[in-house]
Design a protein around this motif. Structure first.
Motif, PDB file in Angstrom:
ATOM      1  N   ALA A   1       0.738  -1.399  -0.024  1.00 23.13           N
ATOM      2  CA  ALA A   1       0.067   0.011  -0.151  1.00 23.13           C
ATOM      3  C   ALA A   1       0.975   1.417  -0.040  1.00 23.13           C
ATOM      4  N   LYS A   2       0.404   2.210  -0.647  1.00 20.68           N
ATOM      5  CA  LYS A   2       1.207   3.665  -0.734  1.00 20.68           C
ATOM      6  C   LYS A   2       0.251   4.693  -0.435  1.00 20.68           C
ATOM      7  N   LYS A   3       0.910   5.568   0.386  1.00 23.10           N
ATOM      8  CA  LYS A   3       0.225   6.688   0.724  1.00 23.10           C
ATOM      9  C   LYS A   3      -0.406   7.447  -0.617  1.00 23.10           C
ATOM     10  N   PRO A   4      -1.666   7.773  -0.776  1.00 23.05           N
ATOM     11  CA  PRO A   4      -2.327   8.800  -1.805  1.00 23.05           C
ATOM     12  C   PRO A   4      -1.231   9.913  -2.170  1.00 23.05           C
ATOM     13  N   ASP A   5      -1.087  10.815  -3.198  1.00 17.57           N
ATOM     14  CA  ASP A   5      -0.486  11.596  -3.636  1.00 17.57           C
ATOM     15  C   ASP A   5      -1.377  12.836  -2.976  1.00 17.57           C
ATOM     16  N   ASP A   6      -2.643  12.760  -2.884  1.00 16.48           N
ATOM     17  CA  ASP A   6      -3.404  13.738  -2.374  1.00 16.48           C
ATOM     18  C   ASP A   6      -3.731  13.752  -0.992  1.00 16.48           C
ATOM     19  N   TRP A   7      -3.180  12.710  -0.327  1.00 16.51           N
ATOM     20  CA  TRP A   7      -3.595  12.635   1.316  1.00 16.51           C
ATOM     21  C   TRP A   7      -2.885  13.979   1.886  1.00 16.51           C
ATOM     22  N   ASP A   8      -3.541  14.637   2.843  1.00 16.69           N
ATOM     23  CA  ASP A   8      -3.296  15.844   3.332  1.00 16.69           C
ATOM     24  C   ASP A   8      -3.207  15.278   4.846  1.00 16.69           C
ATOM     25  N   ASP A   9      -2.032  15.347   5.430  1.00 14.44           N
ATOM     26  CA  ASP A   9      -1.873  14.837   7.035  1.00 14.44           C
ATOM     27  C   ASP A   9      -2.769  15.576   7.960  1.00 14.44           C
ATOM     28  N   GLU A  10      -2.806  16.956   7.845  1.00 13.71           N
ATOM     29  CA  GLU A  10      -3.448  18.139   8.419  1.00 13.71           C
ATOM     30  C   GLU A  10      -4.884  17.966   8.294  1.00 13.71           C
ATOM     31  N   MET A  11      -5.361  17.631   7.271  1.00 15.10           N
ATOM     32  CA  MET A  11      -6.893  17.336   6.777  1.00 15.10           C
ATOM     33  C   MET A  11      -7.374  16.019   7.236  1.00 15.10           C
ATOM     34  N   ASP A  12      -6.592  15.143   6.721  1.00 11.84           N
ATOM     35  CA  ASP A  12      -6.968  13.743   6.722  1.00 11.84           C
ATOM     36  C   ASP A  12      -6.530  12.963   7.883  1.00 11.84           C
ATOM     37  N   GLY A  13      -5.558  13.553   8.859  1.00 13.01           N
ATOM     38  CA  GLY A  13      -4.856  12.652   9.834  1.00 13.01           C
ATOM     39  C   GLY A  13      -3.833  11.882   9.377  1.00 13.01           C
ATOM     40  N   GLU A  14      -3.101  11.277  10.338  1.00 10.72           N
ATOM     41  CA  GLU A  14      -1.936  10.355   9.617  1.00 10.72           C
ATOM     42  C   GLU A  14      -2.413   9.344   9.033  1.00 10.72           C
ATOM     43  N   TRP A  15      -1.877   9.120   7.998  1.00  9.23           N
ATOM     44  CA  TRP A  15      -1.960   7.991   7.058  1.00  9.23           C
ATOM     45  C   TRP A  15      -1.485   6.568   7.469  1.00  9.23           C
ATOM     46  N   GLU A  16      -2.453   5.575   7.644  1.00 11.32           N
ATOM     47  CA  GLU A  16      -1.975   4.258   8.101  1.00 11.32           C
ATOM     48  C   GLU A  16      -2.384   3.332   6.880  1.00 11.32           C
ATOM     49  N   PRO A  17      -1.453   2.308   6.621  1.00 13.88           N
ATOM     50  CA  PRO A  17      -1.776   1.504   5.277  1.00 13.88           C
ATOM     51  C   PRO A  17      -3.049   0.618   5.813  1.00 13.88           C
ATOM     52  N   PRO A  18      -3.677  -0.012   4.836  1.00 18.75           N
ATOM     53  CA  PRO A  18      -4.561  -0.929   5.352  1.00 18.75           C
ATOM     54  C   PRO A  18      -4.075  -2.389   5.902  1.00 18.75           C
ATOM     55  N   MET A  19      -4.821  -3.225   6.534  1.00 18.98           N
ATOM     56  CA  MET A  19      -4.524  -4.131   6.926  1.00 18.98           C
ATOM     57  C   MET A  19      -4.774  -5.377   6.179  1.00 18.98           C
ATOM     58  N   VAL A  20      -4.119  -6.439   5.911  1.00 22.94           N
ATOM     59  CA  VAL A  20      -4.190  -7.444   5.285  1.00 22.94           C
ATOM     60  C   VAL A  20      -4.055  -8.701   6.072  1.00 22.94           C
ATOM     61  N   THR A  21      -4.256 -10.148   5.642  1.00 19.19           N
ATOM     62  CA  THR A  21      -4.146 -11.186   6.340  1.00 19.19           C
ATOM     63  C   THR A  21      -2.612 -11.292   6.409  1.00 19.19           C
ATOM     64  N   ASN A  22      -2.004 -11.738   7.336  1.00 24.14           N
ATOM     65  CA  ASN A  22      -0.725 -12.215   7.566  1.00 24.14           C
ATOM     66  C   ASN A  22      -0.411 -13.660   6.948  1.00 24.14           C
ATOM     67  N   PRO A  23       0.268 -13.618   5.942  1.00 23.59           N
ATOM     68  CA  PRO A  23       0.581 -15.010   5.344  1.00 23.59           C
ATOM     69  C   PRO A  23       1.215 -15.942   6.336  1.00 23.59           C
ATOM     70  N   ASP A  24       2.078 -15.200   7.402  1.00 20.83           N
ATOM     71  CA  ASP A  24       2.788 -16.059   8.233  1.00 20.83           C
ATOM     72  C   ASP A  24       2.275 -16.408   9.469  1.00 20.83           C
ATOM     73  N   TYR A  25       0.860 -16.143   9.408  1.00 26.35           N
ATOM     74  CA  TYR A  25       0.201 -16.349  10.758  1.00 26.35           C
ATOM     75  C   TYR A  25      -0.477 -17.787  10.946  1.00 26.35           C
ATOM     76  N   LYS A  26       0.158 -18.464  12.052  1.00 35.25           N
ATOM     77  CA  LYS A  26      -0.384 -19.828  12.336  1.00 35.25           C
ATOM     78  C   LYS A  26      -1.424 -20.225  13.125  1.00 35.25           C
ATOM     79  N   GLY A  27      -1.962 -19.202  13.485  1.00 32.39           N
ATOM     80  CA  GLY A  27      -3.138 -19.387  14.498  1.00 32.39           C
ATOM     81  C   GLY A  27      -2.440 -19.740  16.043  1.00 32.39           C
ATOM     82  N   GLU A  28      -3.675 -20.019  16.951  1.00 27.56           N
ATOM     83  CA  GLU A  28      -3.057 -20.565  18.176  1.00 27.56           C
ATOM     84  C   GLU A  28      -2.447 -21.877  18.320  1.00 27.56           C
TER      85      GLU A  28
END
Length: 398
Positions: free
Chosen positions: A248-275
């Motif tokens: 994920a990349k921060k959009p070019d038109d993202w304004d930190d002051e207006m839109d807040g701090e940008w955080e990439p979206p979350m995805v499933t961790n391919p290394d996650y093995k469960g409990e």
């Protein structure tokens, strides 16, 4: 008295006990005279009416006449009386035929056997009966043969599922109750169920109960498998289930002051093995499943006369039908299963083939009539089409 005399007396007594007796038989062979024998209950004013008929198809126009329900969505309450008797020490055989020629969707096809004390004029659904027996159908879920016994004032249903016939033909239903507390249910003179009264109904408390004093020992281990105590979780096992999307990349038109701090979206961790869970191994302390010890039930008392009724004197049709048209015929109550089988073969058995043939003929006639009606409708539609077309043509011309 000589030994020979005693032997002859014993043989004579045994023959008397084994003598076949027909307590009741009804085949409706005397026209409207049945109305003088059968009594309609006056408990309600809107009971459905029975009529005498062989129905829409039959094997013999006279021999196949029986009592037919004639009004939809009605309760029916009709009965007839015979000489009172007890079945003590002898078989009890109940037999009759049922034909659901209306393709029944919901309704009863059973009989009730009453003690002589029942009031026929006041017979209704709550009247105390001895036995209820016969087919009951309601939708696709209920297609059973009821076998209900009254024992010490309570009605007991059979614990088995005995399936009934649900087609439009005539079928012969037979119940045999023996003095050794065994029973047999037959349909069309073929056994479909049998067994012991005590085993297949809840007449008596159970012979055995769990010992109320017995307790599972505290050190009893009934775990067949246990976690392996030597199995260790790998050091790299713990991984988060979701991680930030590395692509994920921060959009070019993202304004930190207006839109807040940008955080990439979350995805499933391919290394996650469960409990993590340790593997399981056989439990060396396993003793098996603990079985609660049983003791004799102090409330249980054997009864060798579950089958017995001191008074039997009335047979009745006490039922509900959504769609009427069922025909009841060939009623028989006897103490001899062989007699019942012979009567069945001599009545239902002789006309069933002709009934089937006539039913198929009736279906063929109905199909032919339907085809003729469809053809007439098509011809009429064609007539209307050309008539309308002619009218439209005249209108355009003038």
């Amino acid at each position: 008295m000589t030994a020979l005399s005693l032997l002859l007396l014993a043989v004579s007594a045994a023959s008397a006990l084994a003598e076949s007796t027909v307590y009741f038989r009804e085949q409706f062979e005397d026209g409207g005279a049945w109305k003088s024998r059968w009594v309609e209950s006056k408990h309600k004013s809107d009971y459905g009416k029975f009529v005498l008929t062989a129905g829409k198809f039959y094997g013999d126009a006279e021999k196949d006449k029986g009592l037919q329900t004639s009004q939809d969505a009605r309760f029916y309450a009709l009965s007839t009386r015979f000489d009172d008797f007890s079945n003590q020490g002898q078989p009890l055989v109940i037999q009759f035929t049922v034909k659901h020629e209306q393709s029944i969707d919901c309704g009863g096809g059973y009989i009730k056997l009453f003690p002589s004390e029942v009031s026929q004029e006041d017979m209704h659904g709550d009247s105390v009966y001895n036995i209820m027996f016969g087919p009951d159908i309601c939708g696709p879920g209920t297609k059973k043969v009821h076998v209900i016994f009254n024992y010490k004032g309570k009605n007991h249903l059979i614990n088995k599922d005995v399936r009934c016939k649900d087609d439009e033909y005539t079928h012969l239903y037979t119940l045999i109750v023996n003095p050794d507390n065994t029973y047999e249910v037959k349909i069309d003179n073929k056994k479909v169920e049998s067994g012991n009264l005590e085993d297949d109904w809840d007449f008596l408390p159970p012979k055995k109960i769990k010992d109320p004093e017995a307790k599972k020992p505290e050190d009893w281990d009934d775990r067949e498998k246990i976690p392996d105590p030597d199995d260790k979780k790998p050091e790299d096992w713990d991984k988060p289930e979701n991680i930030p999307d590395p692509d994920a990349k921060k959009p070019d038109d993202w304004d930190d002051e207006m839109d807040g701090e940008w955080e990439p979206p979350m995805v499933t961790n391919p290394d996650y093995k469960g409990e993590w869970k340790p593997r399981e191994i056989s439990n060396p302390a396993y003793k098996g499943k603990w079985i609660h010890p049983e003791i004799d039930n102090p409330e249980y008392t054997a009864d060798s006369e579950i089958y017995k009724y001191d008074s039997i004197g009335v047979i009745g049709l006490d039922l509900w039908q959504v769609k009427s048209g069922t025909i009841f015929d060939n009623f028989l109550i006897t103490n001899d299963p062989n007699v019942a089988e012979e009567v069945g073969n001599d009545t239902w058995g002789k006309t069933k083939v002709c009934t089937f043939t006539r039913f198929q003929t009736s279906l063929s006639v109905q199909k032919y009539e339907i085809k003729q009606n469809i053809q007439k409708i098509k011809e009429y539609e064609k007539y209307l089409y050309y008539t309308d077309s002619f009218r439209n043509l005249k209108t355009e011309k003038y």
